[in-house]
Design an enzyme around this catalytic site. Structure first.
Site, PDB file in Angstrom:
ATOM      1  N   LEU A 291       0.724  -1.184   0.078  1.00  0.00           N
ATOM      2  CA  LEU A 291       0.009  -0.124  -0.139  1.00  0.00           C
ATOM      3  C   LEU A 291       1.021   1.199   0.039  1.00  0.00           C
ATOM      4  O   LEU A 291       1.893   1.311   0.630  1.00  0.00           O
ATOM      5  CB  LEU A 291      -0.786  -0.063   1.407  1.00  0.00           C
ATOM      6  CG  LEU A 291      -1.972  -1.096   1.204  1.00  0.00           C
ATOM      7  CD1 LEU A 291      -2.765  -0.862   2.726  1.00  0.00           C
ATOM      8  CD2 LEU A 291      -2.892  -0.888   0.322  1.00  0.00           C
ATOM      9  N   ASP A 292       0.593   2.196  -0.766  1.00  0.00           N
ATOM     10  CA  ASP A 292       1.093   3.574  -0.595  1.00  0.00           C
ATOM     11  C   ASP A 292       1.522   3.964   0.911  1.00  0.00           C
ATOM     12  O   ASP A 292       0.621   3.568   1.684  1.00  0.00           O
ATOM     13  CB  ASP A 292       0.444   4.550  -1.371  1.00  0.00           C
ATOM     14  CG  ASP A 292       0.332   4.735  -2.686  1.00  0.00           C
ATOM     15  OD1 ASP A 292       1.272   3.620  -3.248  1.00  0.00           O
ATOM     16  OD2 ASP A 292      -0.394   5.285  -3.388  1.00  0.00           O
ATOM     17  N   MET A 293       2.436   4.571   1.120  1.00  0.00           N
ATOM     18  CA  MET A 293       2.764   5.083   2.391  1.00  0.00           C
ATOM     19  C   MET A 293       1.557   5.836   3.181  1.00  0.00           C
ATOM     20  O   MET A 293       1.178   5.642   4.272  1.00  0.00           O
ATOM     21  CB  MET A 293       3.849   6.023   2.475  1.00  0.00           C
ATOM     22  CG  MET A 293       4.597   6.650   4.125  1.00  0.00           C
ATOM     23  SD  MET A 293       5.782   7.500   3.866  1.00  0.00           S
ATOM     24  CE  MET A 293       4.892   9.039   3.185  1.00  0.00           C
TER      25      MET A 293
ATOM     26  N   THR B  37      -1.680   5.577   2.418  1.00  0.00           N
ATOM     27  CA  THR B  37      -2.884   4.889   2.470  1.00  0.00           C
ATOM     28  C   THR B  37      -2.923   4.024   3.664  1.00  0.00           C
ATOM     29  O   THR B  37      -2.033   3.195   3.987  1.00  0.00           O
ATOM     30  CB  THR B  37      -2.970   3.832   1.344  1.00  0.00           C
ATOM     31  OG1 THR B  37      -2.851   4.799   0.073  1.00  0.00           O
ATOM     32  CG2 THR B  37      -4.187   3.470   1.264  1.00  0.00           C
TER      33      THR B  37
END
Length: 220
Positions: free
Chosen positions: A64-66, A68
Site C-alpha cells: 500500500l502507498d505510505m 494509504t
C-alpha cells in the site's frame, strides 16, 4: 526528481493484526508508514519489519502507498509468498478501497480506463500516457455526498494494480482524493492525511481452499 518530505512514521504502538494463521497474516496498516523499507537509513521503519519482529517468517505480498491505510496481506514463508503472489498476478484477489474526493461526483457508478506510466523526471509521480502507459482500470461506486463540504465518499475497486493508480485515476477524473500531496492540487490541504483506505480484501486460501474475507472500517 520530485522533492520528498521527511519520513516521519507513526509511533510503533503495536500491530493491528486482523488475522493470522500458519500460512498468512492480514494486518491493518496505519497511514504514514511504508509497507517495505525505503532508500536510506532514515526509511527503514516499515510495516514489513514491524510484523517480522513478531512473525520472523513474514514476507510482503503486495504494498500500500505510505499515505494509504488499511488491509495488507503478508505470507509466512517463501512458498506461501509465491502462491499468494500468483493470486494477485492472476487477479484472484478482490480489493476495495474507500476514499473521500473533492467535488460532487455526478455518476453513481463507472469505470476509469486510463493507461499510466512513471513520470521519471518527477518520480514517484505517475502520469496518464496513451502512447506508452500500461493499461489501468478502476471501478468506482458513489457512496454518499456532502454538498456543504463539496466532497464525495466513493468506493474504489482496482482491476489492475499500478503504482498510485487510484490516486491518479481520481485526479484525472477531476475528483482528486483529499489530502493527496502528489495529485491533490487544491484538495491537498483539505485533509491532514490522504483519505484513502484499503477497506476490503478477499481471496481463496491457497492451502485450505476456504474463502477469506476481511473488512476494516476507514478511520475517517
Amino acid at each position: 526528481m520530485a522533492t520528498l518530505s521527511i519520513y516521519s512514521p507513526p509511533p510503533d504502538t503495536g500491530l493491528q493484526i486482523v488475522f493470522a494463521d500458519a500460512s498468512l497474516i492480514v494486518v491493518d496498516k496505519p497511514a504514514g508508514l511504508l509497507s517495505v523499507p525505503g532508500r536510506g537509513a532514515d526509511k527503514q521503519d516499515c510495516l514489513a519489519l514491524r510484523v517480522q519482529r513478531e512473525y520472523p517468517d513474514a514476507l510482503i505480498v503486495h504494498r500500500l502507498d505510505m499515505s494509504t491505510s488499511g488491509l495488507l496481506l503478508l505470507a509466512r514463508g517463501e512458498l506461501m509468498q509465491s502462491q499468494l503472489s500468483r493470486l494477485f498476478r492472476e487477479r484472484q484477489v478482490d480489493k476495495r478501497y474507500i476514499a473521500v474526493v473533492a467535488g460532487l461526483l455526478a455518476e453513481e457508478t463507472g469505470e476509469i480506463d486510463l493507461p499510466l506510466i512513471c513520470d521519471w523526471p518527477n518520480r514517484p509521480r505517475q502520469i496518464v500516457d496513451f502512447d506508452q502507459g500500461k493499461s489501468s482500470q478502476t471501478k468506482f461506486r458513489r457512496q454518499s455526498q456532502d454538498p456543504q463540504a463539496g466532497t464525495t465518499r466513493v468506493e474504489l475497486e482496482p482491476i489492475t494494480g499500478r503504482t498510485h493508480q487510484l490516486r491518479v485515476h481520481m485526479a484525472a477524473l477531476g475528483h482528486p482524493i483529499l489530502g493527496d500531496d502528489l495529485y491533490g492540487g487544491s484538495a491537498t490541504a483539505a485533509a491532514e492525511r490522504l483519505l484513502l483506505h484499503a477497506m476490503d480484501l478477499a481471496f481463496i486460501h491457497p492451502l485450505t481452499a476456504v474463502p477469506m474475507r476481511f473488512h476494516r472500517r476507514p478511520p475517517f
